[in-house]
Design a protein around this motif. Structure first.
Motif, PDB file in Angstrom:
ATOM      1  N   VAL A 105       0.849  -1.191   0.000  1.00  0.00           N
ATOM      2  CA  VAL A 105       0.000   0.000   0.000  1.00  0.00           C
ATOM      3  C   VAL A 105       0.887   1.244   0.000  1.00  0.00           C
ATOM      4  N   PRO A 106       0.792   2.076  -1.051  1.00  0.00           N
ATOM      5  CA  PRO A 106       1.544   3.328  -1.061  1.00  0.00           C
ATOM      6  C   PRO A 106       0.755   4.426  -0.344  1.00  0.00           C
ATOM      7  N   ILE A 107       1.453   5.202   0.497  1.00  0.00           N
ATOM      8  CA  ILE A 107       0.835   6.351   1.154  1.00  0.00           C
ATOM      9  C   ILE A 107       1.719   7.568   0.912  1.00  0.00           C
ATOM     10  N   VAL A 108       1.078   8.739   0.797  1.00  0.00           N
ATOM     11  CA  VAL A 108       1.809   9.958   0.451  1.00  0.00           C
ATOM     12  C   VAL A 108       1.325  11.139   1.275  1.00  0.00           C
ATOM     13  N   ASP A 109       2.186  12.125   1.371  1.00  0.00           N
ATOM     14  CA  ASP A 109       1.842  13.415   1.953  1.00  0.00           C
ATOM     15  C   ASP A 109       0.983  14.140   0.921  1.00  0.00           C
ATOM     16  N   PRO A 110      -0.269  14.498   1.243  1.00  0.00           N
ATOM     17  CA  PRO A 110      -1.112  15.136   0.237  1.00  0.00           C
ATOM     18  C   PRO A 110      -0.585  16.489  -0.230  1.00  0.00           C
ATOM     19  N   ASP A 111       0.280  17.116   0.569  1.00  0.00           N
ATOM     20  CA  ASP A 111       0.886  18.387   0.160  1.00  0.00           C
ATOM     21  C   ASP A 111       2.130  18.190  -0.694  1.00  0.00           C
ATOM     22  N   GLY A 112       2.595  16.947  -0.813  1.00  0.00           N
ATOM     23  CA  GLY A 112       3.771  16.657  -1.620  1.00  0.00           C
ATOM     24  C   GLY A 112       5.089  16.966  -0.947  1.00  0.00           C
ATOM     25  N   ALA A 113       5.059  17.345   0.334  1.00  0.00           N
ATOM     26  CA  ALA A 113       6.301  17.719   1.020  1.00  0.00           C
ATOM     27  C   ALA A 113       7.074  16.510   1.545  1.00  0.00           C
ATOM     28  N   GLY A 114       6.375  15.466   1.941  1.00  0.00           N
ATOM     29  CA  GLY A 114       7.032  14.304   2.531  1.00  0.00           C
ATOM     30  C   GLY A 114       7.257  13.203   1.511  1.00  0.00           C
ATOM     31  N   PRO A 115       8.050  12.208   1.895  1.00  0.00           N
ATOM     32  CA  PRO A 115       8.361  11.112   0.976  1.00  0.00           C
ATOM     33  C   PRO A 115       7.209  10.119   0.826  1.00  0.00           C
ATOM     34  N   LEU A 116       7.265   9.348  -0.243  1.00  0.00           N
ATOM     35  CA  LEU A 116       6.342   8.245  -0.463  1.00  0.00           C
ATOM     36  C   LEU A 116       6.728   7.100   0.465  1.00  0.00           C
ATOM     37  N   PHE A 117       5.730   6.479   1.099  1.00  0.00           N
ATOM     38  CA  PHE A 117       5.942   5.298   1.925  1.00  0.00           C
ATOM     39  C   PHE A 117       5.216   4.122   1.278  1.00  0.00           C
ATOM     40  N   TRP A 118       5.835   2.960   1.341  1.00  0.00           N
ATOM     41  CA  TRP A 118       5.194   1.715   0.933  1.00  0.00           C
ATOM     42  C   TRP A 118       5.014   0.881   2.197  1.00  0.00           C
ATOM     43  N   ILE A 119       3.789   0.476   2.488  1.00  0.00           N
ATOM     44  CA  ILE A 119       3.519  -0.416   3.609  1.00  0.00           C
ATOM     45  C   ILE A 119       3.372  -1.803   2.986  1.00  0.00           C
ATOM     46  N   VAL A 120       4.340  -2.660   3.300  1.00  0.00           N
ATOM     47  CA  VAL A 120       4.523  -3.918   2.566  1.00  0.00           C
ATOM     48  C   VAL A 120       4.155  -5.116   3.444  1.00  0.00           C
ATOM     49  N   PRO A 121       3.334  -6.021   2.905  1.00  0.00           N
ATOM     50  CA  PRO A 121       2.985  -7.212   3.681  1.00  0.00           C
ATOM     51  C   PRO A 121       4.171  -8.168   3.798  1.00  0.00           C
ATOM     52  N   VAL A 122       4.384  -8.661   5.017  1.00  0.00           N
ATOM     53  CA  VAL A 122       5.409  -9.676   5.271  1.00  0.00           C
ATOM     54  C   VAL A 122       4.773 -10.769   6.135  1.00  0.00           C
ATOM     55  N   PRO A 123       5.290 -11.997   6.083  1.00  0.00           N
ATOM     56  CA  PRO A 123       4.657 -13.099   6.822  1.00  0.00           C
ATOM     57  C   PRO A 123       5.078 -13.211   8.285  1.00  0.00           C
ATOM     58  N   GLU A 124       6.109 -12.491   8.685  1.00  0.00           N
ATOM     59  CA  GLU A 124       6.620 -12.676  10.045  1.00  0.00           C
ATOM     60  C   GLU A 124       6.437 -11.407  10.882  1.00  0.00           C
ATOM     61  N   GLU A 125       6.341 -11.602  12.211  1.00  0.00           N
ATOM     62  CA  GLU A 125       6.278 -10.473  13.136  1.00  0.00           C
ATOM     63  C   GLU A 125       7.654  -9.859  13.299  1.00  0.00           C
ATOM     64  N   LYS A 126       7.687  -8.611  13.712  1.00  0.00           N
ATOM     65  CA  LYS A 126       8.944  -7.938  14.026  1.00  0.00           C
ATOM     66  C   LYS A 126       9.500  -8.561  15.306  1.00  0.00           C
ATOM     67  N   THR A 127      10.798  -8.857  15.310  1.00  0.00           N
ATOM     68  CA  THR A 127      11.375  -9.528  16.473  1.00  0.00           C
ATOM     69  C   THR A 127      12.535  -8.786  17.122  1.00  0.00           C
ATOM     70  N   VAL A 128      13.184  -7.879  16.403  1.00  0.00           N
ATOM     71  CA  VAL A 128      14.334  -7.166  16.975  1.00  0.00           C
ATOM     72  C   VAL A 128      14.209  -5.675  16.698  1.00  0.00           C
TER      73      VAL A 128
END
Length: 121
Positions: A49-72
């Motif tokens: 899922v791409p998300i963006v700053d609607p004003d165009g000031a901030g960077p593009l972020f990609w929220i990416v599905p992964v199969p594992e939980e964060k561990t460290v």
């Protein structure tokens, strides 16, 4: 030629929920990077899922599905300006409060990804 910053990527088990959380937390919106063709094509649910700053000031972020939980601990993290109490109210958790050593709060998003919160300028 040196490398240049392109996008930021955040891994998530529930990438749709985390994309929504970061949109609210940072005032971002989902970006439709592929206009649906006339035949009604819809972006598959399991795509990042791409998300963006609607004003165009901030960077593009990609929220990416992964199969594992964060561990460290994250080796790379975000620094944001904001109110830590508002972010906690949205579902962030405290990793470390600002103190005599740190001039910022360290929080984690709902999936545990750490980020630092600095007082607004």
């Amino acid at each position: 030629m040196p490398a240049r910053f392109k996008d930021m990527v955040i891994d998530a088990l529930d990438h749709h929920s985390l994309a929504d959380w970061w949109c609210v937390a940072m005032g971002y919106v989902r970006k439709d990077v592929h206009e649906p063709p006339e035949d009604g094509w819809v972006r598959p649910d399991d795509w990042p899922v791409p998300i963006v700053d609607p004003d165009g000031a901030g960077p593009l972020f990609w929220i990416v599905p992964v199969p594992e939980e964060k561990t460290v601990k994250n080796r790379v993290h975000l620094d944001v300006f904001g109110d830590p109490e508002e972010l906690l109210g949205l579902g962030a958790t405290v990793v470390r409060r600002r103190d005599g050593e740190l001039e910022w709060d360290v929080l984690a998003d709902p999936e545990g990804n750490e980020f630092c919160v600095f007082a607004p300028r």
